[in-house]
Motif scaffolding. Sequence first.
Motif, PDB file in Angstrom:
ATOM      1  N   THR A   1       1.260   8.270   9.584  1.00 16.57           N
ATOM      2  CA  THR A   1       0.722   8.459   8.231  1.00 16.57           C
ATOM      3  C   THR A   1      -0.822   7.690   8.173  1.00 16.57           C
ATOM      4  O   THR A   1      -1.319   6.851   9.002  1.00 16.57           O
ATOM      5  CB  THR A   1       1.642   7.657   7.222  1.00 16.57           C
ATOM      6  OG1 THR A   1       1.269   6.188   7.428  1.00 16.57           O
ATOM      7  CG2 THR A   1       2.934   8.238   7.011  1.00 16.57           C
ATOM      8  N   GLN A   3      -2.326   6.180   5.780  1.00 16.71           N
ATOM      9  CA  GLN A   3      -2.999   4.836   5.285  1.00 16.71           C
ATOM     10  C   GLN A   3      -2.177   3.644   5.753  1.00 16.71           C
ATOM     11  O   GLN A   3      -2.563   2.521   5.340  1.00 16.71           O
ATOM     12  CB  GLN A   3      -2.726   5.161   3.628  1.00 16.71           C
ATOM     13  CG  GLN A   3      -3.271   5.923   2.874  1.00 16.71           C
ATOM     14  CD  GLN A   3      -5.083   5.572   2.477  1.00 16.71           C
ATOM     15  OE1 GLN A   3      -5.420   4.114   2.404  1.00 16.71           O
ATOM     16  NE2 GLN A   3      -5.823   6.578   3.168  1.00 16.71           N
ATOM     17  N   THR A   4      -1.065   3.824   6.182  1.00 17.44           N
ATOM     18  CA  THR A   4      -0.163   2.706   6.511  1.00 17.44           C
ATOM     19  C   THR A   4      -0.002   2.749   8.155  1.00 17.44           C
ATOM     20  O   THR A   4       0.524   3.649   8.704  1.00 17.44           O
ATOM     21  CB  THR A   4       1.107   2.714   5.836  1.00 17.44           C
ATOM     22  OG1 THR A   4       0.991   2.977   4.394  1.00 17.44           O
ATOM     23  CG2 THR A   4       1.790   1.307   6.140  1.00 17.44           C
ATOM     24  N   SER A   6       1.653   2.009  11.333  1.00 19.10           N
ATOM     25  CA  SER A   6       2.977   1.384  11.862  1.00 19.10           C
ATOM     26  C   SER A   6       3.277   0.090  12.360  1.00 19.10           C
ATOM     27  O   SER A   6       2.176  -0.469  13.178  1.00 19.10           O
ATOM     28  CB  SER A   6       3.423   2.493  13.012  1.00 19.10           C
ATOM     29  OG  SER A   6       4.872   1.980  13.687  1.00 19.10           O
ATOM     30  N   TYR A  46       3.365   1.017  -3.837  1.00 21.16           N
ATOM     31  CA  TYR A  46       4.526   1.715  -3.065  1.00 21.16           C
ATOM     32  C   TYR A  46       4.971   2.903  -3.715  1.00 21.16           C
ATOM     33  O   TYR A  46       5.257   3.110  -4.828  1.00 21.16           O
ATOM     34  CB  TYR A  46       5.406   0.659  -2.670  1.00 21.16           C
ATOM     35  CG  TYR A  46       6.556   1.466  -1.891  1.00 21.16           C
ATOM     36  CD1 TYR A  46       6.649   1.360  -0.299  1.00 21.16           C
ATOM     37  CD2 TYR A  46       7.725   1.944  -2.512  1.00 21.16           C
ATOM     38  CE1 TYR A  46       7.436   1.951   0.289  1.00 21.16           C
ATOM     39  CE2 TYR A  46       8.701   2.439  -1.713  1.00 21.16           C
ATOM     40  CZ  TYR A  46       8.653   2.413  -0.558  1.00 21.16           C
ATOM     41  OH  TYR A  46       9.639   3.083   0.352  1.00 21.16           O
ATOM     42  N   GLN A  48       7.204   6.633  -2.751  1.00 21.37           N
ATOM     43  CA  GLN A  48       7.659   7.653  -1.878  1.00 21.37           C
ATOM     44  C   GLN A  48       7.464   7.238  -0.328  1.00 21.37           C
ATOM     45  O   GLN A  48       6.893   7.914   0.405  1.00 21.37           O
ATOM     46  CB  GLN A  48       7.398   8.907  -2.026  1.00 21.37           C
ATOM     47  CG  GLN A  48       7.662   9.619  -3.456  1.00 21.37           C
ATOM     48  CD  GLN A  48       7.186  10.867  -3.718  1.00 21.37           C
ATOM     49  OE1 GLN A  48       6.287  11.508  -3.019  1.00 21.37           O
ATOM     50  NE2 GLN A  48       7.652  11.537  -4.770  1.00 21.37           N
ATOM     51  N   GLN A  50       5.528   4.880   1.158  1.00 24.04           N
ATOM     52  CA  GLN A  50       4.152   4.939   1.489  1.00 24.04           C
ATOM     53  C   GLN A  50       3.503   3.763   0.885  1.00 24.04           C
ATOM     54  O   GLN A  50       3.637   3.689  -0.621  1.00 24.04           O
ATOM     55  CB  GLN A  50       3.372   6.327   1.287  1.00 24.04           C
ATOM     56  CG  GLN A  50       1.945   6.126   1.823  1.00 24.04           C
ATOM     57  CD  GLN A  50       2.025   6.585   3.265  1.00 24.04           C
ATOM     58  OE1 GLN A  50       2.815   7.113   3.756  1.00 24.04           O
ATOM     59  NE2 GLN A  50       0.919   6.464   4.103  1.00 24.04           N
ATOM     60  N   TYR A  52      -0.166   1.914  -0.388  1.00 24.69           N
ATOM     61  CA  TYR A  52      -1.577   2.345  -0.677  1.00 24.69           C
ATOM     62  C   TYR A  52      -2.296   0.981  -1.298  1.00 24.69           C
ATOM     63  O   TYR A  52      -1.541   0.324  -1.937  1.00 24.69           O
ATOM     64  CB  TYR A  52      -1.524   3.617  -1.727  1.00 24.69           C
ATOM     65  CG  TYR A  52      -1.049   4.806  -1.427  1.00 24.69           C
ATOM     66  CD1 TYR A  52      -1.525   5.843  -0.694  1.00 24.69           C
ATOM     67  CD2 TYR A  52       0.320   4.852  -1.806  1.00 24.69           C
ATOM     68  CE1 TYR A  52      -0.900   6.766  -0.292  1.00 24.69           C
ATOM     69  CE2 TYR A  52       0.981   6.146  -1.252  1.00 24.69           C
ATOM     70  CZ  TYR A  52       0.441   7.186  -0.649  1.00 24.69           C
ATOM     71  OH  TYR A  52       0.885   8.263  -0.537  1.00 24.69           O
ATOM     72  N   GLU A  91      -4.803   8.813  -1.652  1.00 25.05           N
ATOM     73  CA  GLU A  91      -5.305   8.655   0.037  1.00 25.05           C
ATOM     74  C   GLU A  91      -6.766   8.362  -0.060  1.00 25.05           C
ATOM     75  O   GLU A  91      -7.241   7.784   0.834  1.00 25.05           O
ATOM     76  CB  GLU A  91      -5.080   9.908   0.471  1.00 25.05           C
ATOM     77  CG  GLU A  91      -3.491  10.448   0.827  1.00 25.05           C
ATOM     78  CD  GLU A  91      -3.115   9.669   2.076  1.00 25.05           C
ATOM     79  OE1 GLU A  91      -3.850   9.136   2.669  1.00 25.05           O
ATOM     80  OE2 GLU A  91      -1.967   9.813   2.309  1.00 25.05           O
TER      81      GLU A  91
END
Length: 159
Positions: A1, A3-4, A6, A46, A48, A50, A52, A91
């Motif tokens: 993803t 923005q985040t 892993s 936070y 869904q 994800q 941000y 985003e």
Amino acid sequence: TSQTSSSSSSSLPPPASHFIGRKEDIVKAGRVTKLVNGCRDVLVLYHQGQLYAMDMHCYHSGGALKNGDIEEFNGLLCIVCPWHKYKITLEGGEGLYQAVDDPLAKPLRTHWRSKGVKQRIHKVTEVNGDVFVTLNESGEAIESDVYQTEKYRTSFLKA
Ligand code: FES
């Protein structure tokens, strides 16, 4: 993803990142605000699955984005400022507005357009359940910067 990052391949937070909290606590709270690096009021949220991060005061007039609803416009997830309902993409920090196709047409038809990046977005990284933010220090001025001054914070806290 986008923005985040892993956590699977690394066990170290990125350099110049700042600890925000445990992911489980942020997920439970939904939104967390923090003064990062002693200089920047940041909202981490936070939604869904994800995470941000962005400046916590709305670029329009400094509204408290932490109390905004999250809605989708044109397929883009946005936080809707509770003060005057400005829409800001999660985003990219873009301000969206509803453009009228033809002012003379009845009924009026509108579509969502971007005003460009208005809210400073920061990078979120998760490492072993800990959440870090790396401030976006791009030199380009972004409208939400205006609400990050010492003076504004002081009057905001008194309000
Ligand atoms: Fe956010 Fe006006 S302060 S919409």
